[in-house]
Design a protein around this motif. Structure first.
Motif, PDB file in Angstrom:
ATOM      1  N   ILE A   1      10.389   3.670  -9.351  1.00  0.00           N
ATOM      2  CA  ILE A   1      11.324   4.773  -9.120  1.00  0.00           C
ATOM      3  C   ILE A   1      11.266   5.774 -10.271  1.00  0.00           C
ATOM      4  CG2 ILE A   1      13.781   5.364  -8.892  1.00  0.00           C
ATOM      5  CD1 ILE A   1      14.121   2.636  -7.449  1.00  0.00           C
ATOM      6  N   GLU A   2      11.113   5.281 -11.485  1.00  0.00           N
ATOM      7  CA  GLU A   2      10.992   6.177 -12.640  1.00  0.00           C
ATOM      8  C   GLU A   2       9.750   7.064 -12.517  1.00  0.00           C
ATOM      9  OE1 GLU A   2      11.001   3.679 -16.063  1.00  0.00           O
ATOM     10  OE2 GLU A   2      13.092   3.034 -15.781  1.00  0.00           O
ATOM     11  N   ALA A   3       8.641   6.491 -12.037  1.00  0.00           N
ATOM     12  CA  ALA A   3       7.422   7.291 -11.831  1.00  0.00           C
ATOM     13  C   ALA A   3       7.656   8.364 -10.781  1.00  0.00           C
ATOM     14  CB  ALA A   3       6.269   6.377 -11.424  1.00  0.00           C
ATOM     15  N   LEU A   4       8.437   8.037  -9.763  1.00  0.00           N
ATOM     16  CA  LEU A   4       8.745   9.009  -8.717  1.00  0.00           C
ATOM     17  C   LEU A   4       9.647  10.116  -9.264  1.00  0.00           C
ATOM     18  CD1 LEU A   4       8.655   9.987  -5.805  1.00  0.00           C
ATOM     19  CD2 LEU A   4      10.466   8.343  -5.253  1.00  0.00           C
ATOM     20  N   GLU A   5      10.651   9.746 -10.050  1.00  0.00           N
ATOM     21  CA  GLU A   5      11.535  10.747 -10.661  1.00  0.00           C
ATOM     22  C   GLU A   5      10.738  11.702 -11.543  1.00  0.00           C
ATOM     23  OE1 GLU A   5      15.776   8.419 -11.212  1.00  0.00           O
ATOM     24  OE2 GLU A   5      14.100   7.831 -12.508  1.00  0.00           O
TER      25      GLU A   5
ATOM     26  N   VAL B   1       1.646   7.797  -7.360  1.00  0.00           N
ATOM     27  CA  VAL B   1       2.924   8.380  -6.936  1.00  0.00           C
ATOM     28  C   VAL B   1       2.870   9.901  -7.033  1.00  0.00           C
ATOM     29  CG1 VAL B   1       5.362   8.608  -7.561  1.00  0.00           C
ATOM     30  CG2 VAL B   1       4.303   6.337  -7.436  1.00  0.00           C
ATOM     31  N   ALA B   2       2.254  10.416  -8.098  1.00  0.00           N
ATOM     32  CA  ALA B   2       2.127  11.871  -8.238  1.00  0.00           C
ATOM     33  C   ALA B   2       1.303  12.457  -7.096  1.00  0.00           C
ATOM     34  CB  ALA B   2       1.493  12.215  -9.582  1.00  0.00           C
ATOM     35  N   ASN B   3       0.245  11.754  -6.685  1.00  0.00           N
ATOM     36  CA  ASN B   3      -0.572  12.223  -5.560  1.00  0.00           C
ATOM     37  C   ASN B   3       0.242  12.249  -4.272  1.00  0.00           C
ATOM     38  OD1 ASN B   3      -2.662  12.303  -7.372  1.00  0.00           O
ATOM     39  ND2 ASN B   3      -3.741  10.524  -6.543  1.00  0.00           N
ATOM     40  N   PHE B   4       1.083  11.224  -4.074  1.00  0.00           N
ATOM     41  CA  PHE B   4       1.919  11.202  -2.881  1.00  0.00           C
ATOM     42  C   PHE B   4       2.901  12.368  -2.883  1.00  0.00           C
ATOM     43  CE2 PHE B   4       5.999  10.280  -0.920  1.00  0.00           C
ATOM     44  CZ  PHE B   4       5.620  10.009   0.384  1.00  0.00           C
ATOM     45  N   VAL B   5       3.540  12.609  -4.005  1.00  0.00           N
ATOM     46  CA  VAL B   5       4.520  13.700  -4.097  1.00  0.00           C
ATOM     47  C   VAL B   5       3.859  15.048  -3.817  1.00  0.00           C
ATOM     48  CG1 VAL B   5       5.998  14.984  -5.702  1.00  0.00           C
ATOM     49  CG2 VAL B   5       6.132  12.484  -5.595  1.00  0.00           C
TER      50      VAL B   5
ATOM     51  N   LYS C   1     -12.780  -3.367  -7.760  1.00  0.00           N
ATOM     52  CA  LYS C   1     -11.435  -3.788  -8.132  1.00  0.00           C
ATOM     53  C   LYS C   1     -10.518  -2.568  -8.122  1.00  0.00           C
ATOM     54  CE  LYS C   1      -8.807  -5.902 -11.921  1.00  0.00           C
ATOM     55  NZ  LYS C   1      -8.878  -6.471 -13.288  1.00  0.00           N
ATOM     56  N   PRO C   2      -9.408  -2.620  -7.356  1.00  0.00           N
ATOM     57  CA  PRO C   2      -8.456  -1.504  -7.371  1.00  0.00           C
ATOM     58  C   PRO C   2      -7.966  -1.221  -8.790  1.00  0.00           C
ATOM     59  CG  PRO C   2      -7.963  -3.005  -5.574  1.00  0.00           C
ATOM     60  CD  PRO C   2      -9.017  -3.675  -6.416  1.00  0.00           C
ATOM     61  N   ALA C   3      -7.789   0.069  -9.119  1.00  0.00           N
ATOM     62  CA  ALA C   3      -7.426   0.387 -10.505  1.00  0.00           C
ATOM     63  C   ALA C   3      -6.556   1.633 -10.649  1.00  0.00           C
ATOM     64  CB  ALA C   3      -8.698   0.555 -11.339  1.00  0.00           C
ATOM     65  N   THR C   4      -6.142   2.268  -9.552  1.00  0.00           N
ATOM     66  CA  THR C   4      -5.350   3.491  -9.678  1.00  0.00           C
ATOM     67  C   THR C   4      -3.962   3.161 -10.231  1.00  0.00           C
ATOM     68  OG1 THR C   4      -6.503   4.466  -7.782  1.00  0.00           O
ATOM     69  CG2 THR C   4      -4.419   5.494  -8.450  1.00  0.00           C
ATOM     70  N   PRO C   5      -3.566   3.767 -11.366  1.00  0.00           N
ATOM     71  CA  PRO C   5      -2.232   3.487 -11.916  1.00  0.00           C
ATOM     72  C   PRO C   5      -1.135   4.066 -11.031  1.00  0.00           C
ATOM     73  CG  PRO C   5      -3.321   5.219 -13.181  1.00  0.00           C
ATOM     74  CD  PRO C   5      -4.332   4.703 -12.206  1.00  0.00           C
ATOM     75  N   VAL C   6       0.030   3.418 -11.049  1.00  0.00           N
ATOM     76  CA  VAL C   6       1.146   3.849 -10.215  1.00  0.00           C
ATOM     77  C   VAL C   6       1.553   5.289 -10.517  1.00  0.00           C
ATOM     78  CG1 VAL C   6       3.637   3.514  -9.915  1.00  0.00           C
ATOM     79  CG2 VAL C   6       2.089   1.597  -9.626  1.00  0.00           C
ATOM     80  N   SER C   7       1.540   5.684 -11.770  1.00  0.00           N
ATOM     81  CA  SER C   7       1.943   7.048 -12.122  1.00  0.00           C
ATOM     82  C   SER C   7       1.079   8.086 -11.409  1.00  0.00           C
ATOM     83  CB  SER C   7       1.864   7.256 -13.638  1.00  0.00           C
ATOM     84  OG  SER C   7       0.549   6.985 -14.112  1.00  0.00           O
ATOM     85  N   GLN C   8      -0.235   7.843 -11.357  1.00  0.00           N
ATOM     86  CA  GLN C   8      -1.142   8.783 -10.687  1.00  0.00           C
ATOM     87  C   GLN C   8      -0.979   8.728  -9.175  1.00  0.00           C
ATOM     88  OE1 GLN C   8      -3.422  11.121 -12.106  1.00  0.00           O
ATOM     89  NE2 GLN C   8      -3.175  11.782  -9.993  1.00  0.00           N
TER      90      GLN C   8
ATOM     91  N   VAL D   1       0.840  -1.191   0.000  1.00  0.00           N
ATOM     92  CA  VAL D   1       0.000   0.000   0.000  1.00  0.00           C
ATOM     93  C   VAL D   1       0.884   1.253   0.000  1.00  0.00           C
ATOM     94  CG1 VAL D   1      -1.963   1.114   1.112  1.00  0.00           C
ATOM     95  CG2 VAL D   1      -1.595  -1.348   1.421  1.00  0.00           C
ATOM     96  N   TYR D   2       0.481   2.253  -0.787  1.00  0.00           N
ATOM     97  CA  TYR D   2       1.225   3.506  -0.846  1.00  0.00           C
ATOM     98  C   TYR D   2       0.247   4.649  -1.081  1.00  0.00           C
ATOM     99  CZ  TYR D   2       0.450   3.793  -5.871  1.00  0.00           C
ATOM    100  OH  TYR D   2      -0.146   3.918  -7.099  1.00  0.00           O
ATOM    101  N   GLY D   3       0.708   5.872  -0.863  1.00  0.00           N
ATOM    102  CA  GLY D   3      -0.126   7.038  -1.133  1.00  0.00           C
ATOM    103  C   GLY D   3       0.090   8.122  -0.094  1.00  0.00           C
ATOM    104  N   PRO D   4      -0.660   9.236  -0.197  1.00  0.00           N
ATOM    105  CA  PRO D   4      -0.529  10.352   0.750  1.00  0.00           C
ATOM    106  C   PRO D   4      -0.693   9.895   2.199  1.00  0.00           C
ATOM    107  CG  PRO D   4      -1.897  10.985  -1.113  1.00  0.00           C
ATOM    108  CD  PRO D   4      -1.654   9.512  -1.254  1.00  0.00           C
ATOM    109  N   TRP D   5       0.056  10.515   3.085  1.00  0.00           N
ATOM    110  CA  TRP D   5       0.056  10.214   4.513  1.00  0.00           C
ATOM    111  C   TRP D   5       0.668   8.856   4.810  1.00  0.00           C
ATOM    112  CZ3 TRP D   5      -0.688  14.089   7.745  1.00  0.00           C
ATOM    113  CH2 TRP D   5      -1.449  15.194   7.331  1.00  0.00           C
ATOM    114  N   GLY D   6       1.509   8.344   3.886  1.00  0.00           N
ATOM    115  CA  GLY D   6       2.164   7.061   4.097  1.00  0.00           C
ATOM    116  C   GLY D   6       3.170   7.097   5.238  1.00  0.00           C
ATOM    117  N   ARG D   7       3.638   5.897   5.615  1.00  0.00           N
ATOM    118  CA  ARG D   7       4.581   5.802   6.728  1.00  0.00           C
ATOM    119  C   ARG D   7       5.984   6.205   6.288  1.00  0.00           C
ATOM    120  NH1 ARG D   7       3.272   0.269   7.046  1.00  0.00           N
ATOM    121  NH2 ARG D   7       5.511  -0.129   7.138  1.00  0.00           N
ATOM    122  N   PRO D   8       6.724   6.916   7.151  1.00  0.00           N
ATOM    123  CA  PRO D   8       8.091   7.325   6.804  1.00  0.00           C
ATOM    124  C   PRO D   8       9.072   6.169   6.635  1.00  0.00           C
ATOM    125  CG  PRO D   8       7.232   8.694   8.575  1.00  0.00           C
ATOM    126  CD  PRO D   8       6.259   7.568   8.387  1.00  0.00           C
TER     127      PRO D   8
END
Length: 340
Positions: A278-282, A327-331, A318-325, A187-194
């Motif tokens: 990592i590429e999505a994060l970059e 990760v961008a939300n987390f950033v 069914k979960p469907a959020t793409p990693v690119s979106q 699991v990942y996204g905004p307010w994630g664990r450090p």
């Protein structure tokens, strides 16, 4: 409904409690707000829950205590009649379980026993609890299915969560307590664990420091966005587990039972290489990473891949959020929270 959400100061617990408050449920949160990671993030989450409850006109109460403290759990259930219990509190983290296994016994075994006992005596209509994809351990058949055995966990953390599944089944069988276990996939996204990779990578890239890339970035993970996880959690909680009408003791299905018990994977059903993550994060940061390529760590599994078809069949989601979106939300959240 009145719903107990344990671990509501934590990553997934916070998002779940907020969604429930937004839809008008009454929420009681139970969290020790410990210092496993920066308590400031937990306090900020709790402040948002207070504000959400006020804004939505929903009832909200926080109990600051340890679920391993049985009298506190009993007092909570004596004060409230819960329509649902969503148990998300746990000592998380694969690698930390190599350093401090006793913490996992207290938080994942003793605490869960207290929750089960309280649900039993209060006759709670449905208990939903967090498990993990880590229980699949040495399994290599992909995608991971709940119908396959998961008896060879590779870390103590996973062993305690597998124990939770077995403990829940015993209570479902002995006392008719409906239980649903949810195996979360990365699991990942905004307010994630450090202590999670995305958080660490973001911090290091912005600081111009190298990031540790284990297995040279070649392993895959079924990264699942937190909003997708929460939607699955709430839908599964709303639908009370029942005995499976065709369960056969001669060929027992691990995911179901002749007791009111079931297990679901919640994953994106789309594994992504760590290097692509990592590429999505970059891309989201607009800055390249300095990669320190390292071998696979002890206790890590090379790949995870969720078969989420049973969840989709049961709750029509069914979960469907793409990693690119995701990760961008987390950033975007990270930059705002830390003023960067």
């Amino acid at each position: 409904m009145k719903i107990l959400v344990t671990g509501n100061a934590g990553f997934i617990g916070f998002h779940t409690a907020r969604r429930l408050l937004e839809r008008g449920d009454s929420v009681v949160g139970f969290d020790s707000v410990n210092d496993y990671y920066d308590p400031a993030i937990k306090e900020a989450r709790l402040a948002i829950l207070e504000a959400t409850a006020e804004c939505c006109g929903s009832e909200y109460q926080l109990i600051r205590d340890n679920l391993a403290h049985q009298p506190a759990v009993s007092a909570c259930f004596a004060q409230h009649a819960f329509d649902r219990v969503i148990h998300l509190a746990a000592q998380a983290g694969v690698r930390y379980s190599l350093e401090n296994p006793h913490s996992y016994v207290e938080s994942n075994v003793v605490a869960f026993t207290n929750v089960l006992e309280a649900c039993r005596y209060a006759k709670v209509p449905h208990l939903t609890y967090a498990s993990t994809s880590s229980v699949y351990g040495a399994n290599t058949r992909m995608p991971f299915s709940e119908h396959d055995g998961a008896n060879h966990p590779l870390q103590f953390y996973a062993a305690t969560k597998k124990a939770n599944e077995m403990m829940a089944h015993s209570y479902s069988h002995l006392f008719g307590l409906p239980t649903t276990g949810l195996r979360f996939f990365t699991v990942y996204g905004p307010w994630g664990r450090p202590d999670m990779a995305l958080f660490k990578f973001t911090r290091n890239i912005l600081a111009g420091e190298p990031i540790p890339v284990f297995n040279h970035g070649q392993h895959t993970r079924d990264f699942t966005y937190v909003d997708d996880i929460v939607e699955g959690v709430i839908r599964a909680s709303d639908q009370i587990a029942t005995p499976h009408p065709e369960w056969n003791s001669d060929a027992p299905d691990p995911a179901t039972s002749n007791a009111p018990y079931r297990l679901f994977n919640i994953g994106n059903n789309d594994p992504v290489k760590l290097s692509a993550y990592i590429e999505a994060l970059e891309e989201a940061l607009g800055k390249p990473a300095i990669k320190q390529l390292l071998p696979l760590q002890p206790g890590d599994v090379p790949d995870t891949y969720a078969d989420s078809s049973e969840l989709e069949k049961a709750v029509d989601y069914k979960p469907a959020t793409p990693v690119s979106q995701g990760v961008a939300n987390f950033v975007a959240w990270y930059r705002e929270f830390y003023g960067q």
